[in-house]
Scaffold this active site. Structure first.
Site, PDB file in Angstrom:
ATOM      1  N   ASP A 136       0.829  -1.213   0.000  1.00  0.00           N
ATOM      2  CA  ASP A 136       0.000   0.000   0.000  1.00  0.00           C
ATOM      3  C   ASP A 136       0.864   1.264   0.000  1.00  0.00           C
ATOM      4  O   ASP A 136       2.079   1.210   0.284  1.00  0.00           O
ATOM      5  CB  ASP A 136      -0.897  -0.042   1.256  1.00  0.00           C
ATOM      6  CG  ASP A 136      -2.205   0.728   1.079  1.00  0.00           C
ATOM      7  OD1 ASP A 136      -2.317   1.525   0.135  1.00  0.00           O
ATOM      8  OD2 ASP A 136      -3.114   0.527   1.915  1.00  0.00           O
TER       9      ASP A 136
ATOM     10  N   ASP B 167     -10.619   2.364  -3.451  1.00  0.00           N
ATOM     11  CA  ASP B 167     -11.211   2.080  -2.139  1.00  0.00           C
ATOM     12  C   ASP B 167     -12.724   2.123  -2.212  1.00  0.00           C
ATOM     13  O   ASP B 167     -13.401   1.770  -1.245  1.00  0.00           O
ATOM     14  CB  ASP B 167     -10.717   3.105  -1.107  1.00  0.00           C
ATOM     15  CG  ASP B 167      -9.428   2.653  -0.442  1.00  0.00           C
ATOM     16  OD1 ASP B 167      -9.061   1.478  -0.613  1.00  0.00           O
ATOM     17  OD2 ASP B 167      -8.799   3.469   0.238  1.00  0.00           O
TER      18      ASP B 167
HETATM   19  C1  DGJ Z   1      -5.922   1.895   1.808  1.00  0.00           C
HETATM   20  C2  DGJ Z   1      -6.271   0.675   1.011  1.00  0.00           C
HETATM   21  O1  DGJ Z   1      -6.764   1.030  -0.226  1.00  0.00           O
HETATM   22  C3  DGJ Z   1      -7.267  -0.151   1.811  1.00  0.00           C
HETATM   23  O2  DGJ Z   1      -7.671  -1.263   1.049  1.00  0.00           O
HETATM   24  C4  DGJ Z   1      -6.620  -0.581   3.096  1.00  0.00           C
HETATM   25  O3  DGJ Z   1      -5.551  -1.441   2.821  1.00  0.00           O
HETATM   26  C5  DGJ Z   1      -6.148   0.646   3.862  1.00  0.00           C
HETATM   27  N1  DGJ Z   1      -5.333   1.502   3.051  1.00  0.00           N
HETATM   28  C6  DGJ Z   1      -5.373   0.226   5.087  1.00  0.00           C
HETATM   29  O4  DGJ Z   1      -4.814   1.280   5.720  1.00  0.00           O
END
Ligand code: DGJ
Length: 726
Positions: free
Chosen positions: A475, A545
């Site tokens: 991430d 997201d």
């Molecule tokens: C952003 C990601 O897109 C989510 O899927 C998740 O992993 C969060 N970060 C965790 O902090």
């Protein structure tokens, strides 16, 4: 042979599947662009050279008597500034005396059967490559322009190398990857704009006299504007007309520009963003730019997309993963956020273990003092208060349940509240003495510095070495600010964003390539770094997201304009949706998530018994269509950004099978009849349509269409499987 040089007319012909790219060495030794477009014959194109609108321009010294006497008259392969070309240029070098006059002329060329790698940066493989060497008329600076063409896809890859063969240090003020001249002044540009949770929405505007540009200044390719631009004829649509797609294999600050000049033609260019950029090129050094991929279609935007998809699946994404079955994951993020312990995670595993879901992914929160997003990043040590017995307990539980295990990392980040920051506050990007910006309570580590990268590689590798981990989610939740490195002298600070990209690729080389048996998925607060360079390391990227099925139809539609479905990680999540508050049918969420690398992201405790029972059927359905998702051709039939409907058709390369997913956003009572018209089927083949229990020829299905029943349900999907009947 894809590259041919005709010595008599001093012209280069670069020929891809359905493209010709032609340029020559002109009467002044300038390398002049002649043509780019659909495949043509190897003719002498100098008959078509003309000048317009430039009657009163400045002349190249010594050329005052010629009609074509100004660089502004020529179409450039390498465009520079300072003499008589007044357009945007792709290279600007400053000499020690402050002069920025650059004039590059033909020096030599070589045709290479092996595509050379770009030092420290990912690029496509394969093809045949032309290396064209130009030399500055007034100095010992040389430029290599690289062009790669492929017999099986209509793309051309380009990048540039600048070598300082003078005895003094120079400064690059701009070093783009390409210049592309186009013969007319009436095009549209198509770009992919967005933001967090609504990435990559198509936006089309007319080009006009002057410059249209997209860029990132964020140190990441960004979710705001993807490093993509297509130049379209005004009448081009999904299925007809010329479309030229341009995509940078780059993950940091970039720019793409399209300029209409005064002589009736246009110029497109781009690469590393030269806003807040300069690069000190010491005597004897070479600077290499990232690669750009230029795709051509004379059959509209959909064929341009298919060209990118084929090129990336064949020449960019790791071959061992590109066509292989993808993990079908259940991820705990939307189920638990930071609030979990062994029992909570085991509860999720228990519910899904016999459903066909094959991988459990433990997301953010398993390490350091991470009970919320204010602490712990950088401390890649298991939090045994949350996970009694360490990661091993949950990994063993997973493996015993027949599931693989995946783990989340955010390697580039640090929280000020972390042991790492307390030990090395200077490793976080900041300007000494000035309070830095925090994003999601975190700072970015200065990965331009080798010692910082070494720490990250060792800390992450230790976890990977010591545990049986099958999958990693990488991430990146904030972009860069301050743009300053303690590791660089003052006159190199503007190199920072590009050095960040080089640091990132070094991390990927060492971690992703260092653990080839682990499957890595990319992520950047959703799709904030969805670019071809990342796809070279991560065969799939968390698309957004936003897991709301309606918005996903739009996000996945826009993303597919450049990127294959196999690269989009897509999850079925719980409702009301956490990002939009919207409720959509469970089947719809799964049907839309199946149009990518599918998975789940929901609290199994909140699922109904019916939904839990449905998952096994959904996973089975995905297995049946997975090969089409990974390897098929995509036909976009309905655009959900512009209408009440969405429809994708996936067709096997050999046309033996197809899968259609259609979606209606809102139901209207007593609505008009809606038919969709699939494409890409073999017209003479007979297909069995499973859901309708009938057999029809491909031509009938494509010409007569399929009727979508009008049921009183919003956000409804309609799925059809087509199989060639024997
Ligand atoms: C952003 C990601 O897109 C989510 O899927 C998740 O992993 C969060 N970060 C965790 O902090």
């Amino acid at each position: 042979m894809a590259i041919y040089y005709d010595q008599n007319i001093q012209t280069f012909f670069l020929e891809g599947r359905n493209l010709s790219y032609v340029f020559g060495i002109n009467e002044t030794n300038f390398v002049e662009h002649y043509y780019f477009g659909a495949r043509i014959g190897r003719d002498d194109l100098r008959y078509a050279l003309a000048c317009g609108g430039d009657y009163a321009e400045s002349a190249v010294p010594g050329l005052t008597n010629s009609a074509r006497n100004s660089y502004n008259n020529y179409g450039a392969e390498l465009s520079t500034y300072g003499s008589s070309d007044y357009h945007e240029c792709s290279l600007q070098i400053m000499f020690p005396n402050g002069s920025r006059l650059n004039e590059f002329l033909y020096d030599s060329h070589e045709i290479l059967s092996e595509k050379p790698a770009i030092t420290g940066m990912p690029s496509l493989s394969g093809g045949e490559t032309l290396r064209l060497t130009l030399k500055d008329k007034n100095s010992e600076v040389k430029v290599n322009l690289y062009y790669t063409v492929y017999e099986d896809v209509s793309v051309i890859c380009r990048h540039m190398e600048v070598t300082n063969a003078t005895a003094e240090d120079l400064k690059l003020l701009r070093a783009y990857s390409f210049t592309l001249e186009l013969p007319r002044n009436n095009y549209d540009v198509l770009t992919l704009e967005g933001a967090w949770a609504r990435e990559r929405y198509p936006e089309r505007i007319p080009m006009h006299h002057g410059v249209v540009s997209v860029d990132s200044k964020a140190g990441a390719s960004s979710g705001r504007l993807n490093p993509f631009m297509a130049v379209l004829d005004r009448n081009t649509d999904e299925y007809q007309g010329n479309a030229i797609g341009i995509n940078l294999v780059y993950s940091s600050s970039y720019v793409l520009k399209a300029e209409v000049g005064s002589k009736g033609s246009s110029r497109v260019m781009g690469g590393i963003n030269d806003f807040d950029f300069s690069w000190k090129l010491a005597a004897g050094e070479t600077f290499e730019t990232p690669e750009v991929v230029i795709a051509f279609s004379d059959n509209g935007i959909n064929a341009m997309s298919q060209t990118f998809h084929d090129a990336y699946r064949r020449y960019l994404i790791q071959p061992s993963y590109v066509t292989a079955h993808r993990p079908i994951v259940i991820n705990n993020w939307e189920a638990t956020y930071f609030n979990f312990n062994n029992e909570r995670l085991m509860g999720i595993i228990d519910v899904v273990k016999d459903s066909g879901i094959d991988t459990f992914v433990l997301d953010d929160g398993w390490f350091g003092a991470r009970s919320n997003d204010k602490a712990g990043l950088g401390d890649w040590v298991v939090n045994t208060d949350k996970l009694h017995g360490g990661l091993k307990t949950i990994i063993d539980y997973c493996h015993n349940a027949g599931l693989k295990f995946g783990l989340w990392f955010e390697p580039e980040m640090v929280n000020p509240n972390s042991d790492l920051y307390r030990a090395h506050p200077d490793w976080a990007i900041h300007v000494p003495g000035i309070e830095p910006c925090l994003g999601r309570n975190q700072m970015v580590l200065d990965i331009t510095r080798e010692e910082v990268r070494d720490y990250i590689v060792e800390a992450v590798s230790k976890i990977l070495r010591e545990h049986a981990i099958d999958y990693v989610k990488w991430d990146f939740n904030r972009v860069l600010t301050e743009n300053y490195s303690l590791g660089l002298p003052a006159d190199r600070q503007q190199e920072f964003h590009h050095r960040y990209a080089l640091g990132l690729y070094d991390l990927c080389e060492r971690l992703v390539n260092g653990f080839p048996e682990i499957f890595f998925e990319g992520c950047a607060g959703g799709g904030g770094r969805f670019d071809p360079a990342m796809l070279h390391y991560f065969p799939q990227i968390w698309t957004s997201d936003d897991t709301d099925a309606y918005m996903r139809t739009q996000i996945q539609y826009g993303t597919s304009i450049c990127y294959p479905l196999s690269t989009m990680s897509c999850h079925t999540s719980i409702c009301p949706n956490h990002q939009t508050g919207r409720t959509t049918p469970f089947a719809t969420r799964s049907d839309i998530a199946h149009l990518g690398a599918t998975g789940y992201e929901l609290d199994t405790k909140k699922m109904t018994g019916e939904e839990i029972a449905e998952v096994a059927g959904q996973v089975k359905a995905y297995h049946e269509m997975e090969d089409l998702v990974l390897n098929g051709d995509l036909y976009r039939i309905e655009n959900p950004c512009e209408s009440n409907y969405f429809a994708f058709v996936l067709v096997a390369k050999d046309k033996s099978e197809a899968h259609i997913t259609a979606f209606r956003t809102l139901c209207r009572a007593n609505d008009e009849v809606k038919r969709i018209y699939p494409k890409g089927l073999a017209p003479n083949a007979v297909y069995e349509i499973r859901e309708l229990g009938i057999k029809l020829t491909g031509s009938t299905i494509m010409q007569v269409g399929l009727v979508l029943p009008n049921a009183p349900v919003d956000f409804k999907t309609f799925v059809f499987h087509l199989k060639k009947a024997d």
